[in-house]
Design a protein around this motif. Structure first.
Motif, PDB file in Angstrom:
ATOM      1  N   VAL A 138      74.791  30.653  57.902  1.00 28.55           N
ATOM      2  CA  VAL A 138      74.593  32.059  58.227  1.00 28.55           C
ATOM      3  C   VAL A 138      74.000  32.156  59.621  1.00 28.55           C
ATOM      4  N   PHE A 139      74.594  32.991  60.459  1.00 28.99           N
ATOM      5  CA  PHE A 139      74.068  33.259  61.795  1.00 28.99           C
ATOM      6  C   PHE A 139      73.842  34.766  61.923  1.00 28.99           C
ATOM      7  N   ASN A 140      72.649  35.147  62.356  1.00 29.46           N
ATOM      8  CA  ASN A 140      72.294  36.551  62.555  1.00 29.46           C
ATOM      9  C   ASN A 140      72.195  36.831  64.047  1.00 29.46           C
ATOM     10  N   PHE A 141      72.893  37.860  64.511  1.00 30.76           N
ATOM     11  CA  PHE A 141      72.855  38.220  65.927  1.00 30.76           C
ATOM     12  C   PHE A 141      71.895  39.378  66.137  1.00 30.76           C
ATOM     13  N   ASP A 142      70.787  39.110  66.830  1.00 31.45           N
ATOM     14  CA  ASP A 142      69.682  40.056  66.965  1.00 31.45           C
ATOM     15  C   ASP A 142      69.915  41.128  68.020  1.00 31.45           C
ATOM     16  N   ASP A 143      70.705  40.845  69.036  1.00 32.42           N
ATOM     17  CA  ASP A 143      70.761  41.742  70.190  1.00 32.42           C
ATOM     18  C   ASP A 143      71.551  43.024  69.950  1.00 32.42           C
ATOM     19  N   THR A 144      72.088  43.210  68.755  1.00 33.70           N
ATOM     20  CA  THR A 144      72.644  44.518  68.415  1.00 33.70           C
ATOM     21  C   THR A 144      71.636  45.349  67.626  1.00 33.70           C
ATOM     22  N   HIS A 145      70.423  44.841  67.473  1.00 31.68           N
ATOM     23  CA  HIS A 145      69.375  45.562  66.747  1.00 31.68           C
ATOM     24  C   HIS A 145      69.070  46.899  67.421  1.00 31.68           C
ATOM     25  N   GLU A 146      68.467  47.798  66.660  1.00 29.85           N
ATOM     26  CA  GLU A 146      68.088  49.131  67.142  1.00 29.85           C
ATOM     27  C   GLU A 146      67.376  49.085  68.492  1.00 29.85           C
ATOM     28  N   GLY A 147      66.554  48.049  68.700  1.00 30.59           N
ATOM     29  CA  GLY A 147      65.842  47.936  69.973  1.00 30.59           C
ATOM     30  C   GLY A 147      66.750  47.852  71.179  1.00 30.59           C
ATOM     31  N   ALA A 148      68.048  47.568  70.941  1.00 29.05           N
ATOM     32  CA  ALA A 148      68.987  47.463  72.060  1.00 29.05           C
ATOM     33  C   ALA A 148      69.077  48.757  72.850  1.00 29.05           C
ATOM     34  N   VAL A 149      68.966  49.906  72.191  1.00 28.83           N
ATOM     35  CA  VAL A 149      69.131  51.165  72.907  1.00 28.83           C
ATOM     36  C   VAL A 149      67.881  51.553  73.682  1.00 28.83           C
ATOM     37  N   LEU A 150      66.826  50.749  73.570  1.00 31.09           N
ATOM     38  CA  LEU A 150      65.650  51.009  74.398  1.00 31.09           C
ATOM     39  C   LEU A 150      65.815  50.427  75.791  1.00 31.09           C
ATOM     40  N   SER A 151      66.872  49.646  76.000  1.00 26.67           N
ATOM     41  CA  SER A 151      67.170  49.071  77.314  1.00 26.67           C
ATOM     42  C   SER A 151      68.083  50.003  78.098  1.00 26.67           C
ATOM     43  N   ARG A 152      68.196  49.738  79.376  1.00 25.87           N
ATOM     44  CA  ARG A 152      69.210  50.402  80.193  1.00 25.87           C
ATOM     45  C   ARG A 152      69.804  49.356  81.123  1.00 25.87           C
ATOM     46  N   ASN A 153      70.755  48.569  80.567  1.00 23.69           N
ATOM     47  CA  ASN A 153      71.488  47.594  81.359  1.00 23.69           C
ATOM     48  C   ASN A 153      72.704  48.277  81.983  1.00 23.69           C
ATOM     49  N   PRO A 194      73.427  67.081  70.163  1.00 26.57           N
ATOM     50  CA  PRO A 194      73.645  67.842  71.399  1.00 26.57           C
ATOM     51  C   PRO A 194      74.180  66.930  72.492  1.00 26.57           C
ATOM     52  N   ASP A 195      74.843  67.506  73.438  1.00 34.02           N
ATOM     53  CA  ASP A 195      75.428  66.728  74.535  1.00 34.02           C
ATOM     54  C   ASP A 195      74.405  66.624  75.662  1.00 34.02           C
ATOM     55  N   THR A 196      73.603  65.559  75.608  1.00 36.77           N
ATOM     56  CA  THR A 196      72.627  65.318  76.670  1.00 36.77           C
ATOM     57  C   THR A 196      72.882  63.947  77.289  1.00 36.77           C
ATOM     58  N   ARG A 197      72.390  63.781  78.506  1.00 36.11           N
ATOM     59  CA  ARG A 197      72.600  62.511  79.195  1.00 36.11           C
ATOM     60  C   ARG A 197      71.935  61.360  78.443  1.00 36.11           C
ATOM     61  N   GLN A 198      70.732  61.595  77.913  1.00 33.68           N
ATOM     62  CA  GLN A 198      70.012  60.530  77.223  1.00 33.68           C
ATOM     63  C   GLN A 198      70.775  60.045  76.001  1.00 33.68           C
ATOM     64  N   ILE A 199      71.355  60.965  75.245  1.00 31.24           N
ATOM     65  CA  ILE A 199      72.110  60.572  74.052  1.00 31.24           C
ATOM     66  C   ILE A 199      73.377  59.838  74.444  1.00 31.24           C
ATOM     67  N   ARG A 200      74.067  60.323  75.475  1.00 30.62           N
ATOM     68  CA  ARG A 200      75.269  59.627  75.938  1.00 30.62           C
ATOM     69  C   ARG A 200      74.941  58.199  76.392  1.00 30.62           C
ATOM     70  N   TRP A 243      67.029  64.835  71.436  1.00 33.73           N
ATOM     71  CA  TRP A 243      67.464  65.742  70.372  1.00 33.73           C
ATOM     72  C   TRP A 243      66.316  66.677  69.967  1.00 33.73           C
ATOM     73  N   GLU A 244      65.120  66.123  69.798  1.00 31.50           N
ATOM     74  CA  GLU A 244      63.995  66.980  69.420  1.00 31.50           C
ATOM     75  C   GLU A 244      63.617  67.936  70.551  1.00 31.50           C
ATOM     76  N   THR A 245      63.731  67.481  71.786  1.00 27.71           N
ATOM     77  CA  THR A 245      63.452  68.369  72.913  1.00 27.71           C
ATOM     78  C   THR A 245      64.382  69.583  72.895  1.00 27.71           C
TER      79      THR A 245
END
Length: 620
Positions: free
Chosen positions: A139-154, A170-176, A348-350
């Protein structure tokens, strides 16, 4: 089959990963290795996890048992007691002569010791370390698709402007950008799959190895992970068998329409290894040549997610998703410290607070409907609720009956409060300890939110069973203003009730709808440091649901919780404190990086983020 004829099994798990792959029709995906794997294997169009978050779903993946069968495994991140008689699938395969490795995540939500069930569980674990001649399960688990991935901006591999956002956002830049960011991580995961397949080829094992790829659950954008819609539960599932084992599955290139659950994978690997599937495993093997799309179902659930309590049960067939909300008085959009680190939730909350959302986008922030039904073909975003629509009454009734039968069959522990002595596979099945059918007579009335049910709920408050009384209290609370007509009865209950988990919903109903200061004070006492963690979390959630002018008198309770060493108590306290003080914004960092207790494999990443102030993971 003799031992040397049995297949090797390579099982790749991409964390928090919805099927945003080319083979699943995503036009932005860059997944050539997985697409090729699907061409020479079987692709399951409608595969779903047992829960929309890691720990409960991974309990199911290692045991083949639904987490709600063995509370508190149904809650996010806890330690459930594994029954002594229950054996995980790697233990079974090791007894069959397999060399079993895990690289590297565990997070089984139970007192399962990895070193005791695996030949090796580490970052070095690999089939190449096996004894000569031994078949393997790796079994191999790939960590870099974890939720924390969207905290980056590569650098993006997909233009954020090209992405189709679901109708509920909503259509906002942050969500996109959150969506665009994730495609890079999926592409990296695909490359990882390519490396493993190349290693199999280098070792001359391609013609002896069955490859399985899936995820522990869906995710990771807003209203996905932690939520019982398809975005939270839908996972990729591809099984590729070489020619000598091809007769175990449909022909290569087949796409299966039937709804299946990943809880079936443990039974599948036991079956493939030539073992006898234990009767306690709750899913049938996927090693079969035909599937019935008209009959097969996949079930899912949600209880406590991080610091917030909720209870949802759901069932999916090949087309429709049915959802039953047992806490309809709570909105979906309860604040959660870790989730709100993502720019998408903040944005979204904003928009919500600024009044810029339409009806569909606002639904997340309002109390939930008791029942939801979606035609996922006509409505893939699941925003048009068909529950109560006479044109779909047969579908609703069929799935409702199936869900209830399933809950009874798995002896769903989710109606017990966390911390109850009746929690657990064995304890909940002791005669008289947990009368689930009788509890359901009360609890199943809660989603209806029908004032005509009030007498039923009030009568339940006198039941000798505390769990029945608890659901009577929840039922009164869920009816909202109707609770004012039974305020005196609730006060009598509070005066004499010995079970705090019955007292909490009754006190919240009095404090919210009758402005009862004594009831609010009781909640504040229960939220104090002398109470257990589950009691404090429930009481803090109840206080958070009150008018903050009432709660302000108990600011010290929130302040104490905000400094607690427990991650979830701390988050609940910090959020409540900011709300009382009027200083909360969607960008407020609630997550306690400085108190974080995480598995070893995540420590370095989380520490790096903490040093950056918890704002985001920066480019690597």
């Amino acid at each position: 089959m003799t031992l040397d004829q049995r297949p090797n099994i390579l099982w790749i798990v991409s964390e928090d990963c919805p099927p945003r792959f080319g083979c699943y029709g995503d036009p932005h995906a860059k997944t050539p290795h997985l697409d090729a794997l699907a061409e020479r294997g079987v692709l399951f169009e409608h595969a779903y996890s047992a829960a929309p978050v890691c720990s409960p779903s991974r309990f199911a993946l290692v045991t083949g048992v639904a987490p709600e069968s063995n509370a508190p495994a149904n809650h996010m991140r806890t330690i459930a007691a594994k029954p002594a008689w229950l054996r995980t699938y790697p233990e079974i395969l090791r007894d069959l002569g397999y060399y079993c490795t895990n690289n590297v995540k565990t997070d089984y939500n139970a007192d399962i010791v990895p070193a005791e069930i695996w030949d090796e569980s580490s970052r070095q674990a690999h089939w190449r370390n096996r004894p000569d001649g031994a078949p393997f399960l790796a079994v191999f688990n790939f960590d870099d698709t974890h939720e924390g991935a969207v905290l980056s901006r590569n650098p993006f591999v997909v233009d954020p402007d090209d992405i189709r956002l679901p109708a509920y956002l909503p259509d906002t830049r942050q969500i996109r950008e959150d969506f665009a960011q994730y495609y890079k991580n999926v592409a990296e995961m695909d490359a990882f799959v390519g490396v493993l397949l190349s290693q199999l080829e280098e070792d001359g094992l391609l013609d002896r190895t069955i490859v399985i790829h899936t995820s522990d659950h869906g995710g990771v954008n807003p209203r996905s992970k932690r939520y019982c819609y398809d975005e939270g539960l839908h996972v990729p599932l591809v099984i590729s068998a070489p020619g000598r084992y091809a007769d175990l599955f449909p022909k290569p290139g087949t796409r299966i329409d039937a709804a299946v659950s990943t809880i079936r994978i443990p039974a599948t690997v036991v079956d493939l290894a030539g073992g006898e599937i234990p009767t306690y495993m709750q899913g049938h093997s996927l090693a079969r040549t035909s599937f019935d799309a008209a009959a097969e179902l996949a079930f899912g659930m949600r209880n406590r997610m991080d610091e917030r309590y909720d209870m949802i049960r759901t069932v999916r067939d090949a087309r429709f998703r049915y959802i039953r909300n047992y806490h309809p008085h709570r909105p979906y959009g309860q604040h959660q410290g870790f989730a709100w680190l993502a720019a998408g939730y903040q944005s979204w909350e904003t928009e919500h607070r600024a009044g810029r959302l339409n009806e569909v986008q606002s639904a997340f922030w309002r109390v939930k409907p008791g029942v939801e039904l979606y035609d996922t073909v006509a409505d893939p975003d699941q925003v048009r609720n068909l529950a109560g629509n006479p044109d779909y009454a047969d579908v609703e009734e069929r799935l409702s009956r199936a869900l209830r039968a399933h809950m009874l069959a798995v002896h769903d522990n989710g109606f017990l409060p966390e911390g109850s002595p009746m929690e657990g596979y064995d304890a909940s099945r002791e005669t008289g300890s947990y009368p689930l059918a009788r509890i359901l007579e009360i609890a199943d009335a809660v989603p209806r939110q029908d004032p005509a049910e009030l007498p039923r709920f009030v009568a339940a408050l006198s039941d000798p069973d505390a769990t029945v009384r608890r659901w009577g209290g929840i039922g009164v609370l869920a009816l909202g203003r109707a609770a004012t007509s039974v305020a005196e009865r609730l006060r009598v209950v509070l005066d004499g009730e010995t079970d705090v988990f019955v007292s909490i919903p009754c006190a919240e109903a009095l404090a919210r709808f009758s402005a009862d200061g004594n009831a609010a004070e009781k909640l504040a006492r229960l939220a104090g440091a002398d109470s257990s963690r589950p009691v404090r979390l429930e009481a803090l959630s109840a206080l958070t649901a009150l008018d903050f002018d009432i709660v302000r008198a108990f600011r010290d309770v929130a302040a104490t919780a905000a400094e607690d060493d427990d991650e979830y108590i701390c988050e609940a306290g910090r959020y409540l404190l900011l709300q009382i003080d009027g200083t909360y914004t969607p960008e407020s960092v609630i997550f306690p990086w400085e108190k974080l207790k995480v598995p070893q494999e995540f420590a370095a990443k989380h520490e790096r983020a903490r040093k950056l102030g918890g704002a985001a993971f920066r480019a690597r």
